[in-house]
Design a protein around this motif. Structure first.
Motif, PDB file in Angstrom:
ATOM      1  N   ALA A 158       0.879  -1.164   0.000  1.00 61.98           N
ATOM      2  CA  ALA A 158       0.000   0.000   0.000  1.00 61.98           C
ATOM      3  C   ALA A 158       0.915   1.211   0.000  1.00 61.98           C
ATOM      4  O   ALA A 158       1.966   1.203   0.660  1.00 61.98           O
ATOM      5  CB  ALA A 158      -0.896   0.009   1.224  1.00 61.98           C
ATOM      6  N   ILE A 159       0.540   2.233  -0.750  1.00 61.43           N
ATOM      7  CA  ILE A 159       1.323   3.466  -0.781  1.00 61.43           C
ATOM      8  C   ILE A 159       0.395   4.585  -0.319  1.00 61.43           C
ATOM      9  O   ILE A 159      -0.628   4.858  -0.951  1.00 61.43           O
ATOM     10  CB  ILE A 159       1.859   3.749  -2.194  1.00 61.43           C
ATOM     11  CG1 ILE A 159       2.726   2.573  -2.650  1.00 61.43           C
ATOM     12  CG2 ILE A 159       2.645   5.058  -2.223  1.00 61.43           C
ATOM     13  CD1 ILE A 159       2.827   2.430  -4.133  1.00 61.43           C
ATOM     14  N   LEU A 160       0.740   5.175   0.808  1.00 62.56           N
ATOM     15  CA  LEU A 160      -0.064   6.259   1.371  1.00 62.56           C
ATOM     16  C   LEU A 160       0.623   7.579   1.066  1.00 62.56           C
ATOM     17  O   LEU A 160       1.774   7.799   1.448  1.00 62.56           O
ATOM     18  CB  LEU A 160      -0.227   6.082   2.881  1.00 62.56           C
ATOM     19  CG  LEU A 160      -1.022   7.181   3.584  1.00 62.56           C
ATOM     20  CD1 LEU A 160      -2.459   7.227   3.072  1.00 62.56           C
ATOM     21  CD2 LEU A 160      -0.990   6.980   5.091  1.00 62.56           C
ATOM     22  N   CYS A 161      -0.087   8.450   0.369  1.00 63.28           N
ATOM     23  CA  CYS A 161       0.418   9.770  -0.002  1.00 63.28           C
ATOM     24  C   CYS A 161      -0.342  10.815   0.812  1.00 63.28           C
ATOM     25  O   CYS A 161      -1.577  10.823   0.802  1.00 63.28           O
ATOM     26  CB  CYS A 161       0.211  10.014  -1.492  1.00 63.28           C
ATOM     27  SG  CYS A 161       0.855   8.713  -2.555  1.00 63.28           S
ATOM     28  N   THR A 162       0.395  11.672   1.493  1.00 64.30           N
ATOM     29  CA  THR A 162      -0.222  12.718   2.319  1.00 64.30           C
ATOM     30  C   THR A 162       0.526  14.042   2.100  1.00 64.30           C
ATOM     31  O   THR A 162       1.567  14.080   1.457  1.00 64.30           O
ATOM     32  CB  THR A 162      -0.184  12.341   3.814  1.00 64.30           C
ATOM     33  OG1 THR A 162       1.168  12.121   4.221  1.00 64.30           O
ATOM     34  CG2 THR A 162      -0.993  11.077   4.081  1.00 64.30           C
ATOM     35  N   GLU A 163      -0.030  15.103   2.640  1.00 57.16           N
ATOM     36  CA  GLU A 163       0.528  16.449   2.558  1.00 57.16           C
ATOM     37  C   GLU A 163       0.644  16.933   1.114  1.00 57.16           C
ATOM     38  O   GLU A 163       1.733  17.125   0.585  1.00 57.16           O
ATOM     39  CB  GLU A 163       1.884  16.524   3.265  1.00 57.16           C
ATOM     40  CG  GLU A 163       1.817  16.173   4.729  1.00 57.16           C
ATOM     41  CD  GLU A 163       3.180  16.234   5.409  1.00 57.16           C
ATOM     42  OE1 GLU A 163       4.025  17.072   5.002  1.00 57.16           O
ATOM     43  OE2 GLU A 163       3.389  15.440   6.349  1.00 57.16           O
ATOM     44  N   PRO A 164      -0.510  17.143   0.446  1.00 54.85           N
ATOM     45  CA  PRO A 164      -0.465  17.627  -0.935  1.00 54.85           C
ATOM     46  C   PRO A 164       0.143  19.016  -1.029  1.00 54.85           C
ATOM     47  O   PRO A 164      -0.115  19.882  -0.187  1.00 54.85           O
ATOM     48  CB  PRO A 164      -1.939  17.641  -1.357  1.00 54.85           C
ATOM     49  CG  PRO A 164      -2.702  17.735  -0.075  1.00 54.85           C
ATOM     50  CD  PRO A 164      -1.871  17.033   0.959  1.00 54.85           C
ATOM     51  N   SER A 165       0.979  19.207  -2.038  1.00 57.15           N
ATOM     52  CA  SER A 165       1.618  20.501  -2.272  1.00 57.15           C
ATOM     53  C   SER A 165       1.883  20.622  -3.768  1.00 57.15           C
ATOM     54  O   SER A 165       2.684  19.874  -4.324  1.00 57.15           O
ATOM     55  CB  SER A 165       2.929  20.596  -1.492  1.00 57.15           C
ATOM     56  OG  SER A 165       3.587  21.817  -1.775  1.00 57.15           O
TER      57      SER A 165
END
Length: 197
Positions: A158-165
Motif C-alpha cells: 500500500a502506498i499512502l500519499c499525504t501532505e499535498p503541495s
C-alpha cells in the motif's frame, strides 16, 4: 470494444467540418460506454477501462467497511465522478473509493468538486496502474485531497500519499500488505487493517 465518436457538425461559414474537442469526444464515449466501464479524462487524454474484477471489488468493499466501522459520519463513495481541473482544464476522474463527510455529494451532477474529499483510494490493475501512480496522483494533489491511498496487490504494497503541495504529495509511505496497519493521519485519524487485502 470499439466506441465511436459522433461526426462533428460542419462549420456554417466555411463549409468545413470543425474537429470535435476532447471534451465532446469524452462526452460521446461516456454516453456510449457499456454499464460498468470507466471513462475518464485525465490531463487531456481519454482513458477507458473495463469493469474491475472480483478481487479488486473485495478490497474496495473491505476498505469501505473499515471506514464505516471507524467513522460513521463519513460517506463512502464508489464510482463517484470528481472534477480535478488542477490536473488540466479537462480533468474528470472516477476513483475506486472516495471518503468525504456524508451529504457532500447530494446533487445530480456527474463530476463533483473534490474539496470535501478526505481520502481517495485506487486499487491498481494492469490497465490503470500508470495513470493511478502518476497522472491521478498529480490531479489529486493539485485538488488538495489530504490522503491518497494506492493498493498494489501485485507487489503486496500500500502506498499512502499525504501532505499535498502543488502537483505532488510531500509524504509517501510504503506499507507491506497483511503485515502492518495503514495509519491514516488528520483529518481521518484511524488505522486500516490490511490483513483482508
Amino acid at each position: 470494444m470499439a466506441l465511436t465518436v459522433p461526426e462533428p457538425e460542419p462549420c456554417a461559414a466555411a463549409g468545413e467540418r470543425e474537429p470535435a474537442s476532447v471534451e465532446d469526444a469524452f462526452e460521446a464515449l461516456s454516453a456510449a460506454a457499456p454499464k460498468g466501464w470507466r471513462v475518464e479524462l485525465i490531463e487531456g487524454e481519454i482513458h477507458v477501462a473495463p469493469p474491475p474484477v472480483g478481487r479488486h471489488e473485495e478490497v474496495v468493499s473491505e476498505l469501505s467497511g473499515q471506514v464505516r466501522d471507524h467513522r460513521k459520519d463519513l460517506g463512502r463513495y464508489t464510482n463517484l465522478g470528481l472534477s480535478v481541473p488542477g490536473a488540466s482544464s479537462t480533468g474528470k476522474v472516477i476513483p475506486d473509493l472516495a471518503i468525504a463527510p456524508k451529504g457532500s455529494f447530494d446533487d445530480e451532477v456527474d463530476y463533483h468538486d473534490p474539496s470535501p474529499v478526505m481520502l481517495v483510494v485506487e486499487v491498481l490493475s494492469h490497465t490503470t496502474a500508470g495513470n493511478d501512480r502518476v497522472k491521478k496522483l498529480r490531479g489529486y494533489a493539485r485538488a488538495g485531497i489530504p490522503c491518497y491511498l494506492l493498493i498494489d496487490r501485485a507487489a503486496d504494497l500500500a502506498i499512502l500519499c499525504t501532505e499535498p503541495s502543488g502537483d505532488r504529495y510531500l509524504c509517501m509511505s510504503e506499507i507491506d500488505l497483511a503485515k502492518k496497519a495503514i495509519p491514516l493521519p488528520d483529518p481521518l485519524n484511524f488505522e486500516i487493517d490490511t490483513s483482508q487485502f
